[in-house]
Design a protein around this motif. Structure first.
Motif, PDB file in Angstrom:
ATOM      1  N   PHE A   1      -4.698   4.799   2.453  1.00 48.24           N
ATOM      2  CA  PHE A   1      -4.184   4.513   1.111  1.00 48.24           C
ATOM      3  C   PHE A   1      -5.339   4.289   0.158  1.00 48.24           C
ATOM      4  O   PHE A   1      -6.423   3.860   0.554  1.00 48.24           O
ATOM      5  N   ASP A   2      -5.115   4.631  -1.083  1.00 46.80           N
ATOM      6  CA  ASP A   2      -6.082   4.309  -2.129  1.00 46.80           C
ATOM      7  C   ASP A   2      -5.397   3.704  -3.347  1.00 46.80           C
ATOM      8  O   ASP A   2      -6.059   3.361  -4.330  1.00 46.80           O
ATOM      9  N   THR A   3      -4.080   3.572  -3.255  1.00 42.14           N
ATOM     10  CA  THR A   3      -3.277   3.022  -4.341  1.00 42.14           C
ATOM     11  C   THR A   3      -2.324   1.989  -3.770  1.00 42.14           C
ATOM     12  O   THR A   3      -1.831   2.146  -2.645  1.00 42.14           O
TER      13      THR A   3
ATOM     14  N   PRO B   1       0.840  -1.199   0.000  1.00 42.53           N
ATOM     15  CA  PRO B   1       0.000   0.000   0.000  1.00 42.53           C
ATOM     16  C   PRO B   1       0.879   1.256   0.000  1.00 42.53           C
ATOM     17  O   PRO B   1       1.974   1.261   0.577  1.00 42.53           O
ATOM     18  N   ILE B   2       0.422   2.300  -0.652  1.00 38.75           N
ATOM     19  CA  ILE B   2       1.147   3.572  -0.675  1.00 38.75           C
ATOM     20  C   ILE B   2       0.569   4.451   0.433  1.00 38.75           C
ATOM     21  O   ILE B   2      -0.517   5.025   0.289  1.00 38.75           O
ATOM     22  N   PRO B   3       1.253   4.562   1.582  1.00 39.69           N
ATOM     23  CA  PRO B   3       0.656   5.233   2.753  1.00 39.69           C
ATOM     24  C   PRO B   3       0.618   6.751   2.578  1.00 39.69           C
ATOM     25  O   PRO B   3       1.535   7.358   2.018  1.00 39.69           O
ATOM     26  N   ARG B   4      -0.451   7.334   3.092  1.00 41.10           N
ATOM     27  CA  ARG B   4      -0.599   8.786   3.080  1.00 41.10           C
ATOM     28  C   ARG B   4      -1.210   9.231   4.412  1.00 41.10           C
ATOM     29  O   ARG B   4      -1.879   8.459   5.096  1.00 41.10           O
ATOM     30  N   THR B   5      -0.972  10.501   4.733  1.00 44.99           N
ATOM     31  CA  THR B   5      -1.562  11.080   5.946  1.00 44.99           C
ATOM     32  C   THR B   5      -2.216  12.425   5.665  1.00 44.99           C
ATOM     33  O   THR B   5      -2.719  13.052   6.590  1.00 44.99           O
ATOM     34  N   ASP B   6      -2.211  12.861   4.433  1.00 48.39           N
ATOM     35  CA  ASP B   6      -2.704  14.196   4.108  1.00 48.39           C
ATOM     36  C   ASP B   6      -4.162  14.383   4.552  1.00 48.39           C
ATOM     37  O   ASP B   6      -4.979  13.454   4.480  1.00 48.39           O
ATOM     38  N   HIS B   7      -4.471  15.597   4.993  1.00 52.34           N
ATOM     39  CA  HIS B   7      -5.829  15.870   5.463  1.00 52.34           C
ATOM     40  C   HIS B   7      -6.841  15.859   4.323  1.00 52.34           C
ATOM     41  O   HIS B   7      -8.036  15.662   4.550  1.00 52.34           O
TER      42      HIS B   7
ATOM     43  N   ALA C   1      -6.625   0.475  -4.866  1.00 49.83           N
ATOM     44  CA  ALA C   1      -6.715  -0.404  -3.698  1.00 49.83           C
ATOM     45  C   ALA C   1      -7.848  -1.413  -3.836  1.00 49.83           C
ATOM     46  O   ALA C   1      -7.726  -2.560  -3.399  1.00 49.83           O
ATOM     47  N   GLN C   2      -8.932  -0.993  -4.476  1.00 45.96           N
ATOM     48  CA  GLN C   2     -10.088  -1.874  -4.602  1.00 45.96           C
ATOM     49  C   GLN C   2      -9.806  -3.089  -5.486  1.00 45.96           C
ATOM     50  O   GLN C   2     -10.577  -4.060  -5.461  1.00 45.96           O
ATOM     51  N   ASP C   3      -8.705  -3.048  -6.250  1.00 51.29           N
ATOM     52  CA  ASP C   3      -8.368  -4.174  -7.116  1.00 51.29           C
ATOM     53  C   ASP C   3      -7.523  -5.238  -6.418  1.00 51.29           C
ATOM     54  O   ASP C   3      -7.212  -6.272  -7.009  1.00 51.29           O
ATOM     55  N   VAL C   4      -7.153  -4.993  -5.180  1.00 48.25           N
ATOM     56  CA  VAL C   4      -6.386  -5.977  -4.413  1.00 48.25           C
ATOM     57  C   VAL C   4      -7.316  -7.119  -4.022  1.00 48.25           C
ATOM     58  O   VAL C   4      -8.470  -6.879  -3.631  1.00 48.25           O
ATOM     59  N   PRO C   5      -6.868  -8.367  -4.123  1.00 50.82           N
ATOM     60  CA  PRO C   5      -7.730  -9.491  -3.708  1.00 50.82           C
ATOM     61  C   PRO C   5      -8.271  -9.296  -2.298  1.00 50.82           C
ATOM     62  O   PRO C   5      -7.564  -8.817  -1.401  1.00 50.82           O
ATOM     63  N   ALA C   6      -9.506  -9.697  -2.090  1.00 46.41           N
ATOM     64  CA  ALA C   6     -10.201  -9.418  -0.826  1.00 46.41           C
ATOM     65  C   ALA C   6      -9.461  -9.902   0.415  1.00 46.41           C
ATOM     66  O   ALA C   6      -9.377  -9.160   1.412  1.00 46.41           O
ATOM     67  N   PRO C   7      -8.907 -11.133   0.429  1.00 48.65           N
ATOM     68  CA  PRO C   7      -8.206 -11.563   1.646  1.00 48.65           C
ATOM     69  C   PRO C   7      -7.017 -10.663   1.995  1.00 48.65           C
ATOM     70  O   PRO C   7      -6.802 -10.340   3.176  1.00 48.65           O
TER      71      PRO C   7
ATOM     72  N   HIS D   1       6.126  -7.935  -8.276  1.00 42.84           N
ATOM     73  CA  HIS D   1       6.362  -9.262  -8.829  1.00 42.84           C
ATOM     74  C   HIS D   1       7.858  -9.571  -8.802  1.00 42.84           C
ATOM     75  O   HIS D   1       8.688  -8.677  -8.883  1.00 42.84           O
ATOM     76  N   ARG D   2       8.188 -10.857  -8.722  1.00 44.53           N
ATOM     77  CA  ARG D   2       9.583 -11.276  -8.823  1.00 44.53           C
ATOM     78  C   ARG D   2      10.063 -11.315 -10.271  1.00 44.53           C
ATOM     79  O   ARG D   2      11.248 -11.150 -10.530  1.00 44.53           O
ATOM     80  N   ASP D   3       9.144 -11.561 -11.210  1.00 40.03           N
ATOM     81  CA  ASP D   3       9.534 -11.790 -12.600  1.00 40.03           C
ATOM     82  C   ASP D   3       8.933 -10.777 -13.564  1.00 40.03           C
ATOM     83  O   ASP D   3       8.878 -11.023 -14.772  1.00 40.03           O
ATOM     84  N   ALA D   4       8.463  -9.653 -13.048  1.00 35.81           N
ATOM     85  CA  ALA D   4       7.880  -8.631 -13.908  1.00 35.81           C
ATOM     86  C   ALA D   4       7.986  -7.284 -13.198  1.00 35.81           C
ATOM     87  O   ALA D   4       8.111  -7.225 -11.970  1.00 35.81           O
ATOM     88  N   PRO D   5       7.920  -6.180 -13.948  1.00 38.65           N
ATOM     89  CA  PRO D   5       7.980  -4.860 -13.312  1.00 38.65           C
ATOM     90  C   PRO D   5       6.768  -4.634 -12.416  1.00 38.65           C
ATOM     91  O   PRO D   5       5.684  -5.169 -12.674  1.00 38.65           O
ATOM     92  N   PRO D   6       6.918  -3.842 -11.366  1.00 38.83           N
ATOM     93  CA  PRO D   6       5.766  -3.522 -10.512  1.00 38.83           C
ATOM     94  C   PRO D   6       4.806  -2.605 -11.251  1.00 38.83           C
ATOM     95  O   PRO D   6       5.176  -1.943 -12.233  1.00 38.83           O
ATOM     96  N   ARG D   7       3.555  -2.557 -10.761  1.00 37.28           N
ATOM     97  CA  ARG D   7       2.575  -1.636 -11.336  1.00 37.28           C
ATOM     98  C   ARG D   7       1.669  -1.121 -10.238  1.00 37.28           C
ATOM     99  O   ARG D   7       1.436  -1.803  -9.234  1.00 37.28           O
ATOM    100  N   LEU D   8       1.184   0.098 -10.420  1.00 35.20           N
ATOM    101  CA  LEU D   8       0.271   0.696  -9.464  1.00 35.20           C
ATOM    102  C   LEU D   8      -1.161   0.338  -9.835  1.00 35.20           C
ATOM    103  O   LEU D   8      -1.546   0.418 -11.004  1.00 35.20           O
TER     104      LEU D   8
END
Length: 336
Positions: A28-30, A6-12, A45-51, A35-42
């Motif tokens: 966070f919202d992003t 997660p990309i942490p934020r504290t802004d008001h 947050a809602q697209d993260v698997p539920a568990p 990945h170990r074998d591919a570049p990271p991507r942003l």
């Protein structure tokens, strides 16, 4: 299999899609999908698997009665003659007790007492000697204060003596891999634990440490150790995870971990950062003597606070408490 940071934020000015980070002061919202074998991507947050999203957002259970919705300072009390940080200044029991009381007055929420040095190159201390160093100090402190006390040990007999003297948490730098009796003892007594990553034992850990991907390797190792502790009868709600800054890591490894601390919220438990006075702080800051590294230690600790890390193991408690109060006042909206 991807990992999620997660990309942490504290802004008001908080996004309407914002989610709480571990029930704490960050949001966070992003998320960075790693990945170990591919570049990271942003990704949103809602697209993260539920568990995994549940792990990232759920409030952490109190540890020894301490609220994990706010940063907690763990004061370091090394009752050893060869501590890297103070040269054995607290080896005398009376001096150690005075030091603990000073840290409590300075704002420590918990005191971590250790009788075996884990500095690079340190040798193992016999069990009887480790108990003789720690148990009397714990008992004396317990008579004077009700502050939670942690025993910093790899050994079940030391933990047992410490618990009998008044300790209520076990902090194992070996991640419960050194003594097979330690985890069952903690489960039997219902004690919360801190599981830390280290590559190798203290005598050899700084001899050419290597990783394929330091952040993901340590996350996976901690995930496996947490599963093992759960199987031993210790619920995740009583487990704290520590990525082990400085334990079998180069300066570059340490910095990579610091950049990715929020990743470890995905373990679903409270996270501890123990960077205080470490060598890399002296190297970057230009401070040779460990006892003079408070400014650098404060900077690194506040970087961890900005990533939602709940527990901070520090030497300079009063100075850190002052810095933390100012950081919160200047950064976190009042409603948080």
């Amino acid at each position: 299999m991807p990992h999620y940071r997660p990309i942490p934020r504290t802004d008001h000015a908080r996004a309407t899609t914002a989610l709480p980070l571990a029930g704490g002061w960050c949001w966070f919202d992003t998320v960075e999908e790693m990945h170990r074998d591919a570049p990271p991507r942003l990704i949103p947050a809602q697209d993260v698997p539920a568990p995994m999203l549940t792990r990232l957002t759920s409030p952490r259970a109190p540890v020894t009665g301490l609220d994990m919705a706010r940063p907690t300072l763990m004061g370091i009390l090394n009752v050893t003659p060869d501590s890297f940080s103070d040269g054995g200044a607290h080896f005398d029991p009376d001096v150690a007790l005075a030091g603990a009381e000073a840290m409590i007055a300075g704002g420590a929420g918990i005191i971590d007492i250790g009788g075996e040095s884990t500095r690079p190159g340190a040798s193992e201390v016999p069990v009887d000697e480790e108990i003789a160093r720690t148990a009397p100090v714990i008992a004396a402190l317990r008579q004077r204060s009700d502050v939670p006390i942690s025993i910093d040990t790899r050994k079940a007999p030391v933990a047992r003596a410490a618990h009998q003297a008044g300790a209520s948490l076990v902090n194992d730098v070996a991640g419960f891999t050194f003594d097979p009796a330690l985890a069952p003892f903690c489960a039997e007594m219902g004690l919360p634990v801190c599981v830390m990553h280290a590559q190798g034992t203290p005598d050899v850990m700084q001899t050419d440490p290597r990783y394929d991907n330091v952040a993901l390797d340590i996350f996976d190792w901690l995930e496996e150790r947490i599963a093992a502790l759960e199987a031993a009868g210790i619920p995740r709600s009583r487990i704290i995870a520590d990525p082990g800054i400085g334990f079998g890591k180069t300066l570059e490894h340490n910095l990579t971990l610091l950049h990715n601390l929020a990743l470890f919220h995905g373990l679903g438990c409270a996270v501890l950062l123990g960077a205080s006075r470490k060598r890399f702080i002296g190297t970057i800051g230009g401070t040779e003597e460990a006892r003079h590294r408070a400014p650098g230690s404060i900077a690194v600790t506040l970087a961890g606070v900005a990533q939602g890390i709940q527990i901070h193991r520090v030497h300079d408690v009063a100075e850190m408490q002052e810095a933390l109060k100012l950081w919160i006042a200047a950064t976190v909206p009042a409603e948080n």
